[in-house]
Structure formats: structure tokens, C-alpha cells
Scaffold this active site. Structure first.
Site, PDB file in Angstrom:
ATOM      1  CB  CYS A 145      36.983  20.145  -3.587  1.00 29.16           C
ATOM      2  SG  CYS A 145      37.898  20.832  -4.893  1.00 29.16           S
TER       3      CYS A 145
ATOM      4  NE  ARG B 117      33.904  15.101  -1.776  1.00 28.70           N
ATOM      5  CZ  ARG B 117      32.824  14.563  -2.458  1.00 28.70           C
ATOM      6  NH1 ARG B 117      32.402  13.502  -2.258  1.00 28.70           N
ATOM      7  NH2 ARG B 117      32.382  15.165  -3.335  1.00 28.70           N
TER       8      ARG B 117
ATOM      9  CD1 TRP C 173      42.721  15.450  -6.959  1.00 24.46           C
ATOM     10  CD2 TRP C 173      41.501  16.300  -8.595  1.00 24.46           C
ATOM     11  NE1 TRP C 173      43.170  14.793  -7.972  1.00 24.46           N
ATOM     12  CE2 TRP C 173      42.441  15.358  -9.167  1.00 24.46           C
ATOM     13  CE3 TRP C 173      40.857  17.136  -9.503  1.00 24.46           C
ATOM     14  CZ2 TRP C 173      42.555  15.040 -10.576  1.00 24.46           C
ATOM     15  CZ3 TRP C 173      40.721  16.663 -10.905  1.00 24.46           C
ATOM     16  CH2 TRP C 173      41.469  15.760 -11.400  1.00 24.46           C
TER      17      TRP C 173
ATOM     18  CG  ASN D  98      33.228  19.875  -4.869  1.00 24.53           C
ATOM     19  OD1 ASN D  98      34.230  19.592  -5.895  1.00 24.53           O
ATOM     20  ND2 ASN D  98      32.828  18.737  -4.662  1.00 24.53           N
ATOM     21  N   GLY D  99      33.645  22.096  -7.489  1.00 26.44           N
ATOM     22  CA  GLY D  99      33.016  22.195  -8.925  1.00 26.44           C
ATOM     23  C   GLY D  99      33.780  22.960  -9.609  1.00 26.44           C
TER      24      GLY D  99
ATOM     25  CD  GLU E  38      38.951  -2.099 -12.273  1.00 27.79           C
ATOM     26  OE1 GLU E  38      38.911  -1.688 -10.947  1.00 27.79           O
ATOM     27  OE2 GLU E  38      38.571  -1.107 -13.180  1.00 27.79           O
TER      28      GLU E  38
ATOM     29  CE  LYS F 200      40.709  -0.474  -8.753  1.00 27.71           C
ATOM     30  NZ  LYS F 200      40.346   0.267  -9.983  1.00 27.71           N
TER      31      LYS F 200
ATOM     32  CD  GLU G  76      42.417   3.520 -10.549  1.00 29.65           C
ATOM     33  OE1 GLU G  76      41.809   4.350 -10.645  1.00 29.65           O
ATOM     34  OE2 GLU G  76      42.222   2.655  -9.989  1.00 29.65           O
TER      35      GLU G  76
ATOM     36  CG  HIS H  28      45.171  -8.353 -34.436  1.00 30.43           C
ATOM     37  ND1 HIS H  28      45.409  -8.733 -35.854  1.00 30.43           N
ATOM     38  CD2 HIS H  28      44.595  -9.421 -33.970  1.00 30.43           C
ATOM     39  CE1 HIS H  28      44.621  -9.652 -36.214  1.00 30.43           C
ATOM     40  NE2 HIS H  28      44.156 -10.326 -34.922  1.00 30.43           N
TER      41      HIS H  28
ATOM     42  CE  LYS I  83      36.103   5.644  -3.922  1.00 31.15           C
ATOM     43  NZ  LYS I  83      36.602   4.230  -4.277  1.00 31.15           N
TER      44      LYS I  83
END
Length: 615
Positions: free
Chosen positions: A2, A27, A74, A100-101, A488, A492, A495, A511, A610
Site C-alpha cells: 500500500c 503499490r 492493495w 501499510n502491512g 520469465e 510476464k 501478469e 514428459h 509492485k
């Protein structure tokens, strides 16, 4: 996850807070709110949605007060809605708080307060904290500062908070444990924020609170910083900010993500600047040089990271083992601390984090430090928690990264890891002088090769994205150094476009994943010439025989894979070890253009933030 903003001084607080929240929206962006103090009353507005929704809802607000705090959220406790949004008010309507937390023992405190007659309206741990502060203040006749200190000594968890008291309107009380908080110091004015971006145009002087510290910020006085545990006064360390306003603006690009993709030639060069001296045949890294014996005598190196940084760590494992022949293990930080890992004195633990605030990575580092390991940090934010906790480290110097999906930070991390691996290999004699000089020349050319990809590939990738944007799944394949690139690339796409994608080592296709192949499945294959090329050609033939579509990333002059592929993107050839840096660029652009064509919010994808500052 946040963002917190606050202001106290001669200016009107509202525009500073609302603009600061916009800069911190990376954030968290599922709800937002602010409160202004008139001296005798609070004006509080909050809403589900983005900061733009808060701005619209604040249209009728009296915007003249000079003190206020704001928050963009968030969600962790409680779904995103108006009630759960911050700020939260105490039952007596005299104390207001943003947070925040996460407060882990909030439920037991809540039950205590309910027994004392307190009423709760939200599902958040934050509302519990603000009422706990009220309870402690009224029961013990304490000032706001003392009440906050007592409360924070009783809670378990992580937090950055800012608190206002209607009875004492000329002060803001802040504190931190595990979540960042910066105090900007101006001319008889103070700014509060989760990072420096909300106040960079007003002041270059900032104090970053350490874990376990709180501060009382008052008009006409110096910032009073103290230890939360024992109330011992701390002399604040005022730092000069290096950030500039242009770095946190879009600069004419439609999205921050596209801007940051295009900044990679510069960010990679900045990461190498002063470190890679090709003509002298030297790599200068003080964090390694000052502790060289710890690295060279280490029986193993453990890399801990999350998400994109974890993928960078996998490439780092390949490079360090290849160049320096030191055993490396790469661990998800979120799992590392919970599986009772074997850590011994003499082990080196490298933590990788863009923000330097990733809660899982910080927790892993605390455990490693307790066990006696040497801690080395790689992150992008000066003064971050990881930078403060580690014994040594290296900044990536990629510049601010606002887009939630990491791009330039990833390639900067790969660059730092390459420098570390080459330096260690040279000094322990495992990397020949000839190979070392070859690698330094190749790495030095990477920024111009990235520039070439950006100039030549964007139109091609735009057309490929249009062709495949409506597919619901995708598979990414790579071998050797480019297996992490496949992971990666898939991340992306997930996301920012919300298309289900998975990355695999190319040889693992047979496999199990091969069962998924049909004419509707696009397979993105990284098929650079160096490193298992003939094996990758065989994998592509297997894919084509199952009617799946192949999108290949190939080197200039490739004939075999391009003849088999449905679509391909050409990138320059480089040393195999550095090919993941170049391969990242078309993978990032493909994800970007797919998301744009699907009308997704590229910079602020759903459910993501983020800086993940809670576990």
C-alpha cells in the site's frame, strides 16, 4: 503493498496528497482515501477504486487545510470496498490512521476491545490498530506519541503507519517495522511517503526510518525519531535524494511499462557504469572486493528471491557455477524460511529484490543472518530495508520502475549477476583470462544490442501479438541459460494479459506438457544459436508434428528454426551466458502488446502490487 502519503506545513495538503497517491498507485490500487485536519475536525473521504475515483469523490471537499494523510490500498484483510478503505477512524472519532502491512495478532486485540465495548465496521486489521491506540491513550491518559509507542510494542506483524489526533492537530506520528517509510524535510514543512516519489519536487532531503523506529513530526520543530521498543532518541540521518522528477513520469509513452522496456539500453549501461572497465580488463565492485574471501571460501552460495527476481537468480546460478565453479542454490524466499533450511557459517546468501522491501525475502535474510551466513543484497532502491540489513551489496541503478510487471529491473539484475560471476571466476582462477576478456567485451556490447532489438522488433512483435491475443493458453520453452527466460516470459504474459502461460525446460516437453499441444496452443521457443541449438530444433519439430503454433526467438541468420516456425523474432547473437538479457526484450514486448490489444491495464494489473511488503 500500500502507499502512504502525508503533509504538514504552509501549503495546502490536498494536492500534495492526491498527486502523491497517484505516484504511489503502483503499490496498490484497489481503493484509496485521505483525511485532512482543519484543526478541530477531520474531513475524511475514501472509496473503492483508484486514486482518480478518490479525486472525483473529493470534489466537494474543503481543500484548504495544511495537514493531512492519504492511502492507496492493495487489500490483505477485507475485500476492496469503501468501508475497508483507509484511513480508519477510532470509535471516539478523534484518532485517524493509515497503515501499510499486516497485524498478525489483530484478532486477539479485537476480542479484547470488543470486551471493552468497542464496535468495528470493517474487516481490516487497521481498524483494530487505531482503536487499540485510542484504548491505550484513554486508559492511561497518554499523548498520541506515547499511545502509539505502547500500541506498537504490543502488536505482532509488519507496518508503516501515519496517525493524526484531533485533540493534538499540529502533529503527525509515524512508525515502521518491515514496511518502508520516508520523511521529506523541507523549509518548515514535512512530507511523509512510502518512498520519495511524492515529494521529490519539493525537497531533496529525506530521512528513512529504520525498522523499529517511530517519529513525531511537528510544525516548527525538528523531527523527533525514537526507538519504538525503549523510547531511546535517535539522531535522524538526513540523506540527499538522487531521484529526479523526469524519472517517475511517462515521458511521452502510453504506459510506464513501455517506457521502462525502452529504457533498458540506458539502465543496463548505468548498471555497468564504473564497474565494467573493458580496456583495463577489470570489474570493480566494492561489495565483492571488500568481502572477496567470504565469497571465494564459501562452500556454497544461496540465492533467495521471489517472482521475476527469482528467475534472475536462476540465471545467476548458471553463471556463478559456470564461471567461478562455486555451488549455488536458488530458493523461493517465501519457502526458504519455513522449511528449516540448512545454513552454516561460511555460507553466502544473496538476496535479490527490485524494491528492497519484499517481505518474504527480508524474512529469509533474517533467518540466514541468525544462522551466521554472510548476506549480500542486490536491489534497485537506495536506503531500502534489504540494503540496510545486508552485510554488503550492489545497487542495480536501473532507476525508478513504476510498472508493476518488472522489465528493466530484471535485465539490470542479470547484468549485476554477470559482473559478480565474472569477478569471482577471475579471482579464483576458474575463468581463464581469455574467456574473461571475451565476456567483458560481449557484456559491454549488450546495451547497443538491446537498442537494436527495440528499433527492429517492435513492429514485428505488434503483428504477432495481434495474431495470438485471443488464445487462452501459452507454453514457453528454453534450454540451458534460457530456461529461466522461458519462466520469465510466461510470468510476464500472465501478469499483464491474464492469459494462462507456463514455462518449461524444452526437453521436459515430452514428459507431460506435450499432451496440451494442439492447433490452438502457441508455443514460444527461445532458439538462440549458442547452447543446445540442435536439441531445440528437435523440440520444435516435435511441436510442429502436434499441429501447435511456434513463435520462435532466433538469432540473425537462422535457417532451421525459422523454416519450421509460424512466426519468429530475430535478435542479435551474443555470448550464450548473456542471451537471457537479449531474449527478455521480445518476451516483454510480446506480453505488453498482447495486453494492450486486450485493453488490459498494463501498468496496474489486477490483484498485483509492485512492492509486496506482506508475507
Amino acid at each position: 503493498m500500500c502507499g502512504i502519503v502525508g503533509y504538514i506545513g504552509p501549503r495546502e495538503a490536498y494536492p500534495i496528497i492526491i498527486n502523491g497517491l497517484k505516484r504511489l498507485e503502483y503499490r496498490g490500487y484497489d481503493s484509496a482515501g485521505l483525511v485532512l485536519s482543519t484543526g478541530s475536525e477531520f474531513e475524511l473521504v475514501k472509496t473503492k477504486g483508484k486514486v482518480s475515483d478518490l479525486e472525483e469523490k473529493s470534489a466537494s471537499l474543503d481543500k484548504t487545510p495544511h495537514i493531512g494523510i492519504g492511502h492507496t490500498r492493495w487489500a490483505t484483510h477485507g475485500v476492496p470496498n469503501d468501508v475497508n478503505s483507509h484511513p480508519h477512524m477510532s470509535n471516539n472519532n478523534e484518532i485517524v490512521l493509515v497503515h501499510n502491512g499486516i497485524i498478525e495478532n489483530y484478532e486477539s486485540i479485537k476480542q479484547l476491545l470488543i470486551g471493552k465495548g468497542f464496535v468495528f465496521h470493517s474487516d481490516t486489521d487497521t481498524e483494530v490498530l487505531v482503536n487499540f491506540i485510542q484504548y491505550i491513550q484513554t486508559e492511561n491518559n497518554l499523548s498520541l506519541t506515547d499511545a502509539v509507542r505502547v500500541a506498537l510494542n504490543e502488536v505482532v506483524g509488519a507496518y508503516a503507519i501515519a496517525v493524526l489526533d484531533k485533540k493534538d492537530p499540529d502533529h503527525i506520528v509515524v512508525g515502521r517495522l518491515g514496511s518502508p517509510l520516508a520523511i521529506g524535510i523541507g523549509d518548515n514543512e514535512f512530507f511523509i511517503a512510502s518512498d520519495a516519489s511524492p515529494f521529490i519536487e519539493f525537497t531533496k532531503d529525506a530521512v528513512y526510518l529504520d525498522d523499529g523506529e517511530m517519529a513525531t513530526i511537528s510544525l516548527g520543530k525538528e523531527v523527533d525519531v525514537r526507538k519504538i521498543q525503549d523510547n531511546v532518541s535517535v539522531i535522524p540521518d538526513i540523506q540527499e535524494l538522487q531521484l529526479n522528477i523526469e524519472a517517475i513520469e511517462k515521458g511521452g509513452y502510453e504506459h510506464f511499462m513501455l517506457k521502462e522496456i525502452n529504457e533498458q539500453p540506458r539502465s543496463i549501461r548505468d548498471t555497468m557504469r564504473g564497474r565494467l572497465l573493458v580496456e583495463e580488463g577489470v570489474i570493480k565492485m566494492a561489495g565483492i572486493w571488500d568481502h572477496q574471501e567470504k565469497f571465494l571460501k564459501a562452500k556454497r552460495i544461496i540465492i533467495v528471491a521471489c517472482g521475476t527476481s527469482y528467475h534472475a537468480g536462476l540465471v545467476g546460478e548458471y553463471m556463478i557455477e559456470d564461471f567461478a565453479r562455486i555451488p549455488v542454490e536458488v530458493e523461493y524466499a517465501s519457502e526458504f524460511r519455513y522449511r528449516n533450511p540448512i545454513i552454516k557459517k561460511g555460507d553466502v546468501v544473496i538476496a535479490i529484490s527490485q524494491s528492497g522491501e519484499t517481505a518474504d525475502t527480508l524474512a529469509a535474510l533474517k533467518l540466514a543472518k541468525e544462522k551466521g551466513a554472510f548476506i549480500f543484497g542486490i536491489n534497485n532502491v537506495v536506503g531500502s530495508s534489504i540494503a540496510r540489513m545486508t552485510d554488503a551489496g550492489a545497487y542495480t541503478h536501473a532507476g525508478p520502475e513504476i510498472g508493476v510487471a518488472s522489465t528493466k529491473a530484471f535485465t539490470a539484475q542479470l547484468t549485476i549477476l554477470a559482473l559478480i560471476a565474472m569477478k569471482l571466476g577471475k579471482h579464483n582462477g576458474e575463468l581463464s583470462t581469455e574467456k574473461f576478456h571475451y565476456l567483458t567485451r560481449e557484456l559491454d556490447h549488450i546495451p547497443e544490442l538491446v537498442e537494436k532489438i527495440l528499433q527492429n522488433c517492435e513492429g514485428v512483435i505488434d503483428r504477432i501479438a495481434e495474431k495470438y491475443k485471443d488464445n487462452k493458453n501459452a507454453i514457453y520453452l528454453g534450454r540451458g541459460y534460457n530456461y529461466p527466460s522461458a519462466l520469465e516470459g510466461a510470468l510476464k504474459l500472465k501478469e499483464i494479459s491474464y492469459i494462462h502461460a507456463e514455462g518449461y525446460p524444452a526437453a521436459e516437453m515430452k514428459h507431460g506438457p506435450i499432451a496440451l499441444l494442439d492447433e490452438n496452443m502457441p508455443v514460444i521457443v527461445i532458439a538462440t544459436k549458442k547452447g543446445y541449438y540442435e536439441k531445440v530444433v528437435s523440440n520444435v519439430q516435435e511441436i510442429k508434428s502436434r499441429s501447435a503454433k511456434v513463435i520462435a526467438i532466433v538469432n540473425e541468420g537462422d535457417e532451421q528454426v525459422t523454416a519450421l516456425a509460424d512466426d519468429f523474432v530475430v535478435i542479435p547473437e551474443t555470448a550464450e551466458e548473456f542471451s537471457p538479457i537479449l531474449a527478455a526484450i521480445p518476451l516483454q514486448l510480446f506480453s505488453y502488446w498482447v495486453a494492450v490489444k486486450l485493453n488490459k491495464n498494463v501498468d496496474q494489473p489486477r490483484n498485483l502490487a509492485k512492492s509486496v511488503t506482506v508475507e
